[in-house]
Scaffold this motif. Structure first.
Motif, PDB file in Angstrom:
ATOM      1  N   ILE A 151       1.435  28.340  -3.586  1.00  0.00           N
ATOM      2  CA  ILE A 151       2.511  28.113  -2.611  1.00  0.00           C
ATOM      3  C   ILE A 151       3.188  26.776  -2.894  1.00  0.00           C
ATOM      4  CG2 ILE A 151       3.096  27.973  -0.173  1.00  0.00           C
ATOM      5  CD1 ILE A 151       2.007  30.693  -1.059  1.00  0.00           C
ATOM      6  N   ALA A 152       2.397  25.781  -3.278  1.00  0.00           N
ATOM      7  CA  ALA A 152       2.955  24.466  -3.610  1.00  0.00           C
ATOM      8  C   ALA A 152       3.918  24.550  -4.792  1.00  0.00           C
ATOM      9  CB  ALA A 152       1.825  23.484  -3.920  1.00  0.00           C
ATOM     10  N   HIS A 153       3.564  25.343  -5.796  1.00  0.00           N
ATOM     11  CA  HIS A 153       4.449  25.535  -6.945  1.00  0.00           C
ATOM     12  C   HIS A 153       5.764  26.182  -6.492  1.00  0.00           C
ATOM     13  CE1 HIS A 153       2.189  24.347 -10.530  1.00  0.00           C
ATOM     14  NE2 HIS A 153       1.096  24.748  -9.901  1.00  0.00           N
ATOM     15  N   ALA A 154       5.667  27.120  -5.557  1.00  0.00           N
ATOM     16  CA  ALA A 154       6.870  27.787  -5.054  1.00  0.00           C
ATOM     17  C   ALA A 154       7.776  26.796  -4.327  1.00  0.00           C
ATOM     18  CB  ALA A 154       6.477  28.925  -4.119  1.00  0.00           C
ATOM     19  N   ALA A 155       7.181  25.904  -3.549  1.00  0.00           N
ATOM     20  CA  ALA A 155       7.970  24.896  -2.838  1.00  0.00           C
ATOM     21  C   ALA A 155       8.694  23.983  -3.822  1.00  0.00           C
ATOM     22  CB  ALA A 155       7.074  24.078  -1.910  1.00  0.00           C
ATOM     23  N   ALA A 156       7.975  23.567  -4.859  1.00  0.00           N
ATOM     24  CA  ALA A 156       8.593  22.711  -5.875  1.00  0.00           C
ATOM     25  C   ALA A 156       9.738  23.440  -6.568  1.00  0.00           C
ATOM     26  CB  ALA A 156       7.548  22.269  -6.894  1.00  0.00           C
ATOM     27  N   GLY A 189       1.478  35.523   1.882  1.00  0.00           N
ATOM     28  CA  GLY A 189       0.580  36.550   2.381  1.00  0.00           C
ATOM     29  C   GLY A 189      -0.705  35.869   2.827  1.00  0.00           C
ATOM     30  N   PHE A 190      -1.847  36.436   2.469  1.00  0.00           N
ATOM     31  CA  PHE A 190      -3.121  35.816   2.834  1.00  0.00           C
ATOM     32  C   PHE A 190      -3.487  34.768   1.780  1.00  0.00           C
ATOM     33  CE2 PHE A 190      -3.242  39.746   5.225  1.00  0.00           C
ATOM     34  CZ  PHE A 190      -3.737  39.314   6.451  1.00  0.00           C
ATOM     35  N   ILE A 191      -3.569  33.524   2.212  1.00  0.00           N
ATOM     36  CA  ILE A 191      -3.804  32.404   1.319  1.00  0.00           C
ATOM     37  C   ILE A 191      -5.148  31.756   1.657  1.00  0.00           C
ATOM     38  CG2 ILE A 191      -2.875  30.223   0.447  1.00  0.00           C
ATOM     39  CD1 ILE A 191      -1.078  32.671  -0.067  1.00  0.00           C
ATOM     40  N   GLU A 192      -5.841  31.299   0.628  1.00  0.00           N
ATOM     41  CA  GLU A 192      -7.128  30.632   0.833  1.00  0.00           C
ATOM     42  C   GLU A 192      -6.902  29.260   1.468  1.00  0.00           C
ATOM     43  OE1 GLU A 192      -8.810  30.444  -3.037  1.00  0.00           O
ATOM     44  OE2 GLU A 192      -9.516  32.528  -3.032  1.00  0.00           O
ATOM     45  N   THR A 193      -7.161  29.170   2.756  1.00  0.00           N
ATOM     46  CA  THR A 193      -7.100  27.902   3.474  1.00  0.00           C
ATOM     47  C   THR A 193      -8.321  27.824   4.373  1.00  0.00           C
ATOM     48  OG1 THR A 193      -5.869  28.840   5.355  1.00  0.00           O
ATOM     49  CG2 THR A 193      -4.557  27.958   3.515  1.00  0.00           C
ATOM     50  N   GLU A 194      -8.495  26.683   5.029  1.00  0.00           N
ATOM     51  CA  GLU A 194      -9.624  26.536   5.948  1.00  0.00           C
ATOM     52  C   GLU A 194      -9.591  27.630   7.015  1.00  0.00           C
ATOM     53  OE1 GLU A 194      -7.564  24.101   5.059  1.00  0.00           O
ATOM     54  OE2 GLU A 194      -8.573  22.167   4.901  1.00  0.00           O
ATOM     55  N   MET A 195      -8.363  27.992   7.440  1.00  0.00           N
ATOM     56  CA  MET A 195      -8.200  28.971   8.509  1.00  0.00           C
ATOM     57  C   MET A 195      -8.644  30.364   8.060  1.00  0.00           C
ATOM     58  SD  MET A 195      -4.792  29.612  10.797  1.00  0.00           S
ATOM     59  CE  MET A 195      -3.771  29.939   9.357  1.00  0.00           C
ATOM     60  N   THR A 196      -8.161  30.811   6.904  1.00  0.00           N
ATOM     61  CA  THR A 196      -8.513  32.162   6.456  1.00  0.00           C
ATOM     62  C   THR A 196      -9.949  32.246   5.975  1.00  0.00           C
ATOM     63  OG1 THR A 196      -7.603  31.673   4.266  1.00  0.00           O
ATOM     64  CG2 THR A 196      -6.146  32.778   5.831  1.00  0.00           C
ATOM     65  N   LEU A 197     -10.447  31.167   5.356  1.00  0.00           N
ATOM     66  CA  LEU A 197     -11.823  31.190   4.869  1.00  0.00           C
ATOM     67  C   LEU A 197     -12.832  31.138   6.014  1.00  0.00           C
ATOM     68  CD1 LEU A 197     -11.559  28.944   1.674  1.00  0.00           C
ATOM     69  CD2 LEU A 197     -11.594  31.436   1.852  1.00  0.00           C
ATOM     70  N   GLY A 198     -12.333  30.869   7.221  1.00  0.00           N
ATOM     71  CA  GLY A 198     -13.195  30.888   8.394  1.00  0.00           C
ATOM     72  C   GLY A 198     -13.339  32.278   8.996  1.00  0.00           C
ATOM     73  N   MET A 199     -12.641  33.262   8.394  1.00  0.00           N
ATOM     74  CA  MET A 199     -12.739  34.638   8.877  1.00  0.00           C
ATOM     75  C   MET A 199     -14.125  35.217   8.573  1.00  0.00           C
ATOM     76  SD  MET A 199      -9.011  35.946   7.454  1.00  0.00           S
ATOM     77  CE  MET A 199      -9.328  37.689   7.829  1.00  0.00           C
ATOM     78  N   LYS A 200     -14.507  36.235   9.311  1.00  0.00           N
ATOM     79  CA  LYS A 200     -15.782  36.898   9.058  1.00  0.00           C
ATOM     80  C   LYS A 200     -15.739  37.534   7.668  1.00  0.00           C
ATOM     81  CE  LYS A 200     -16.784  37.951  13.918  1.00  0.00           C
ATOM     82  NZ  LYS A 200     -17.013  39.012  14.912  1.00  0.00           N
ATOM     83  N   PRO A 201     -16.861  37.490   6.933  1.00  0.00           N
ATOM     84  CA  PRO A 201     -16.896  38.029   5.557  1.00  0.00           C
ATOM     85  C   PRO A 201     -16.387  39.462   5.456  1.00  0.00           C
ATOM     86  CG  PRO A 201     -18.892  36.800   6.019  1.00  0.00           C
ATOM     87  CD  PRO A 201     -18.144  36.889   7.325  1.00  0.00           C
ATOM     88  N   GLU A 249       0.553  16.900  -1.921  1.00  0.00           N
ATOM     89  CA  GLU A 249      -0.057  16.321  -3.124  1.00  0.00           C
ATOM     90  C   GLU A 249       0.642  16.804  -4.392  1.00  0.00           C
ATOM     91  OE1 GLU A 249      -4.316  15.878  -3.552  1.00  0.00           O
ATOM     92  OE2 GLU A 249      -4.588  16.466  -1.450  1.00  0.00           O
ATOM     93  N   HIS A 250       1.049  18.057  -4.411  1.00  0.00           N
ATOM     94  CA  HIS A 250       1.750  18.593  -5.580  1.00  0.00           C
ATOM     95  C   HIS A 250       3.102  17.902  -5.760  1.00  0.00           C
ATOM     96  CE1 HIS A 250       2.789  21.431  -8.717  1.00  0.00           C
ATOM     97  NE2 HIS A 250       3.924  21.711  -8.093  1.00  0.00           N
ATOM     98  N   LYS A 257      -5.851  42.168  -5.591  1.00  0.00           N
ATOM     99  CA  LYS A 257      -7.281  42.116  -5.256  1.00  0.00           C
ATOM    100  C   LYS A 257      -7.831  40.705  -5.101  1.00  0.00           C
ATOM    101  CE  LYS A 257      -7.416  46.535  -5.219  1.00  0.00           C
ATOM    102  NZ  LYS A 257      -7.377  47.210  -3.893  1.00  0.00           N
ATOM    103  N   ARG A 258      -7.002  39.799  -4.675  1.00  0.00           N
ATOM    104  CA  ARG A 258      -7.468  38.448  -4.354  1.00  0.00           C
ATOM    105  C   ARG A 258      -6.489  37.810  -3.391  1.00  0.00           C
ATOM    106  NH1 ARG A 258      -4.651  34.171  -6.494  1.00  0.00           N
ATOM    107  NH2 ARG A 258      -3.308  34.570  -8.303  1.00  0.00           N
ATOM    108  N   MET A 259      -6.950  36.796  -2.687  1.00  0.00           N
ATOM    109  CA  MET A 259      -6.064  36.025  -1.832  1.00  0.00           C
ATOM    110  C   MET A 259      -5.302  35.019  -2.686  1.00  0.00           C
ATOM    111  SD  MET A 259      -8.565  35.403   1.446  1.00  0.00           S
ATOM    112  CE  MET A 259      -7.263  34.884   2.536  1.00  0.00           C
ATOM    113  N   GLY A 260      -4.181  34.578  -2.181  1.00  0.00           N
ATOM    114  CA  GLY A 260      -3.412  33.577  -2.899  1.00  0.00           C
ATOM    115  C   GLY A 260      -4.050  32.208  -2.754  1.00  0.00           C
ATOM    116  N   ARG A 261      -3.675  31.299  -3.649  1.00  0.00           N
ATOM    117  CA  ARG A 261      -4.173  29.928  -3.592  1.00  0.00           C
ATOM    118  C   ARG A 261      -3.083  29.014  -3.053  1.00  0.00           C
ATOM    119  NH1 ARG A 261      -5.127  31.170  -8.934  1.00  0.00           N
ATOM    120  NH2 ARG A 261      -3.629  29.522  -9.501  1.00  0.00           N
ATOM    121  N   ALA A 262      -3.517  27.978  -2.376  1.00  0.00           N
ATOM    122  CA  ALA A 262      -2.560  27.037  -1.794  1.00  0.00           C
ATOM    123  C   ALA A 262      -1.691  26.393  -2.866  1.00  0.00           C
ATOM    124  CB  ALA A 262      -3.303  25.967  -0.997  1.00  0.00           C
ATOM    125  N   ASP A 263      -2.258  26.156  -4.050  1.00  0.00           N
ATOM    126  CA  ASP A 263      -1.462  25.532  -5.107  1.00  0.00           C
ATOM    127  C   ASP A 263      -0.344  26.444  -5.590  1.00  0.00           C
ATOM    128  OD1 ASP A 263      -3.880  26.900  -6.507  1.00  0.00           O
ATOM    129  OD2 ASP A 263      -2.471  26.558  -8.153  1.00  0.00           O
TER     130      ASP A 263
END
Length: 252
Positions: A226-231, A193-205, A23-24, A218-224
């Motif tokens: 990674i998209a910026h990096a690809a661009a 690293g650890f990115i917020e996706t359906e897979m990681t957000l399905g982990m136990k709290p 999408e990006h 102190k936070r996970m990365g966002r998918a967007d």
């Protein structure tokens, strides 16, 4: 590479990180060929991309199947008339310890769990790169290939299959960049690293909390992100043969 009207292939493009990257790129005017096995999600991703006013098409494909990959790349080259870029994003997890005692019984990682991860994450990248690069050479079209590796390539407990595959992806990136440069094809990688996706957000709290605590930012990365990096890799014509690490400062 100016992304306007460029034909970019994204494997695993129907969901998660692949869809966000697609999408990006669509927002930048790229034309998209999306590969995935989930037809419903694939169609939804195509619709989201075409909403940006560009041409996007779905190609159901198992990247670990040589014939399916050859057919998909042939169809894409025919349908779009060119291939300018590829993101090898498709991947699976089959986490588990090599050996583990469970109730006095020794459990072992199965050969199937080992092979399935290597087949999709490493062999799939090899097949897609080989066939996409071949089309670029045949059509005399310079291009860029991005391989999605992982911070786990350095070795991560419970992921011997995934770590091995992602280390292979990183090594192949350097090798292919040297081999394909003569054809005007750049090859680079991204190691999230650890990115917020359906897979990681399905982990136990509690597991998610432990992971986040270990990241310097102190936070996970966002998918967007990674998209910026690809661009960036597509658009920067001097970036080649390197792995861009996006892990918030975390090191395995």
């Amino acid at each position: 590479m100016n992304l306007q009207d460029k034909v970019i292939i994204v494997t695993g493009g129907g969901q998660g990180l692949g869809r966000v990257m697609a999408e990006h790129l669509a927002s930048k005017g790229a034309r998209l060929a999306l590969l995935d096995l989930d037809l419903e999600k694939l169609d939804a991703a195509v619709s989201a991309c075409t909403a940006h006013g560009i041409d996007a098409r779905a190609y159901p494909c198992n990247v670990a199947d040589e014939i399916q990959v050859i057919d998909a790349m042939t169809s894409i080259a025919r349908d779009f008339g060119a291939i300018h870029g590829l993101i090898n994003n498709a991947g699976i997890l089959r986490d588990g310890f090599l050996l583990r005692m469970q109730n006095e019984t020794l459990a072992k990682m199965s050969l199937n769990d080992w092979r399935s991860v290597i087949d999709v994450n490493l062999t799939g990248g090899f097949l897609c790169t080989r066939e996409a690069a071949a089309k670029m050479v045949e059509l005399k079209t310079p291009g860029t290939i991005i391989n999605i590796s992982s911070i786990s390539r350095a070795g991560n407990i419970g992921q011997s299959n995934y770590s091995a595959a992602k280390a292979g992806v990183a090594a192949a990136t350097v090798t292919w960049s040297k081999e394909l440069a003569r054809y005007g094809i750049r090859v680079a990688g991204i190691a999230p690293g650890f990115i917020e996706t359906e897979m990681t957000l399905g982990m136990k709290p509690e597991a998610l909390e432990r992971v986040t605590a270990g990241i310097p930012l102190k936070r996970m990365g966002r998918a967007d992100e990674i998209a910026h990096a690809a661009a960036f890799i597509f658009e920067n014509d001097y970036y080649d043969g390197r792995i861009l690490e996006l892990d918030g400062g975390l090191r395995m």
